[in-house]
Design a protein around this motif. Structure first.
Motif, short mmCIF file in Angstrom:
data_model
loop_
_atom_site.label_atom_id
_atom_site.label_comp_id
_atom_site.label_asym_id
_atom_site.label_seq_id
_atom_site.Cartn_x
_atom_site.Cartn_y
_atom_site.Cartn_z
N ARG A 80 0.83 -1.21 0.00
CA ARG A 80 0.00 0.00 0.00
C ARG A 80 0.86 1.26 0.00
NH1 ARG A 80 -4.45 -0.57 3.99
NH2 ARG A 80 -5.45 -1.56 2.24
N THR A 81 1.89 1.30 0.83
CA THR A 81 2.70 2.51 0.95
C THR A 81 3.72 2.67 -0.16
OG1 THR A 81 4.25 1.42 2.45
CG2 THR A 81 2.43 2.65 3.46
N SER A 82 4.30 1.57 -0.62
CA SER A 82 5.33 1.66 -1.65
C SER A 82 4.74 1.72 -3.06
CB SER A 82 6.28 0.47 -1.57
OG SER A 82 5.66 -0.71 -2.05
N GLY A 83 3.53 1.19 -3.23
CA GLY A 83 2.93 1.14 -4.55
C GLY A 83 3.53 0.06 -5.42
N LYS A 84 4.33 -0.83 -4.82
CA LYS A 84 4.99 -1.91 -5.56
C LYS A 84 4.51 -3.27 -5.05
CE LYS A 84 9.11 0.81 -6.33
NZ LYS A 84 10.55 0.94 -6.12
N PRO A 85 4.50 -4.28 -5.93
CA PRO A 85 4.12 -5.63 -5.48
C PRO A 85 5.07 -6.15 -4.41
CG PRO A 85 4.23 -5.51 -7.88
CD PRO A 85 4.81 -4.24 -7.35
N VAL A 86 4.51 -6.93 -3.47
CA VAL A 86 5.30 -7.52 -2.40
C VAL A 86 5.15 -9.04 -2.50
CG1 VAL A 86 5.58 -7.74 0.10
CG2 VAL A 86 5.01 -5.52 -0.91
N LYS A 87 6.27 -9.74 -2.69
CA LYS A 87 6.27 -11.20 -2.77
C LYS A 87 6.48 -11.77 -1.38
CE LYS A 87 7.97 -11.50 -7.47
NZ LYS A 87 8.93 -12.13 -8.38
N LEU A 88 5.58 -12.67 -0.99
CA LEU A 88 5.68 -13.33 0.31
C LEU A 88 6.44 -14.64 0.16
CD1 LEU A 88 2.04 -12.73 1.58
CD2 LEU A 88 4.06 -11.30 1.90
N ASP A 89 6.83 -15.22 1.28
CA ASP A 89 7.52 -16.51 1.26
C ASP A 89 6.59 -17.61 0.77
OD1 ASP A 89 9.85 -15.39 2.31
OD2 ASP A 89 9.24 -15.79 4.38
N PRO A 110 6.56 -26.87 -4.69
CA PRO A 110 6.18 -26.37 -3.37
C PRO A 110 6.64 -24.93 -3.12
CG PRO A 110 8.15 -27.66 -3.14
CD PRO A 110 7.77 -27.68 -4.60
N GLN A 111 7.08 -24.24 -4.15
CA GLN A 111 7.59 -22.87 -4.00
C GLN A 111 6.57 -21.81 -4.40
OE1 GLN A 111 10.58 -22.11 -2.54
NE2 GLN A 111 10.56 -24.30 -2.14
N ARG A 112 5.28 -22.17 -4.45
CA ARG A 112 4.24 -21.23 -4.82
C ARG A 112 4.06 -20.18 -3.73
NH1 ARG A 112 1.06 -20.82 -9.08
NH2 ARG A 112 -1.12 -20.20 -8.85
N ARG A 113 3.90 -18.94 -4.12
CA ARG A 113 3.83 -17.84 -3.16
C ARG A 113 2.76 -16.85 -3.56
NH1 ARG A 113 9.05 -15.86 -2.47
NH2 ARG A 113 9.83 -17.74 -3.42
N VAL A 114 2.38 -16.01 -2.61
CA VAL A 114 1.40 -14.94 -2.84
C VAL A 114 2.17 -13.66 -3.13
CG1 VAL A 114 -0.41 -13.52 -1.78
CG2 VAL A 114 -0.35 -15.98 -1.36
N VAL A 115 1.66 -12.92 -4.12
CA VAL A 115 2.19 -11.58 -4.40
C VAL A 115 1.06 -10.61 -4.10
CG1 VAL A 115 3.15 -10.05 -6.14
CG2 VAL A 115 3.67 -12.50 -6.22
N VAL A 116 1.32 -9.68 -3.18
CA VAL A 116 0.33 -8.66 -2.81
C VAL A 116 0.57 -7.46 -3.74
CG1 VAL A 116 -0.55 -7.16 -0.99
CG2 VAL A 116 0.34 -9.44 -0.42
N LEU A 117 -0.49 -7.06 -4.43
CA LEU A 117 -0.41 -5.98 -5.40
C LEU A 117 -1.03 -4.70 -4.84
CD1 LEU A 117 -1.66 -8.16 -8.33
CD2 LEU A 117 0.71 -7.52 -7.89
N PRO A 118 -0.48 -3.54 -5.18
CA PRO A 118 -1.09 -2.30 -4.71
C PRO A 118 -2.48 -2.14 -5.30
CG PRO A 118 0.79 -1.85 -6.17
CD PRO A 118 0.70 -3.32 -5.99
N ALA A 119 -3.34 -1.45 -4.60
CA ALA A 119 -4.74 -1.29 -5.04
C ALA A 119 -4.83 -0.52 -6.34
CB ALA A 119 -5.54 -0.58 -3.97
#
Length: 51
Positions: free
Chosen positions: A5-14, A42-51
């Protein structure tokens, strides 16, 4: 989530299990953000995208 949200960039989780990814996707959606999964098990991860 706040980082996306603050950076405006996608964040990749573990990498995480399918159940954990579902919980994260639901939490991200309730916070008004978007998310997607990427990678192969087994390396699938969530990427959180800015709104």
């Amino acid at each position: 989530m706040a980082d996306a949200r603050t950076s405006g960039k996608p964040v990749k989780l573990d990498p995480m299990t399918p159940f954990e990814r579902k919980v994260v996707h639901d939490t991200v959606a309730s916070a008004g953000l978007r998310s997607e999964s990427e990678g192969e098990e087994p390396q699938r991860r969530v990427v959180v995208l800015p709104a």
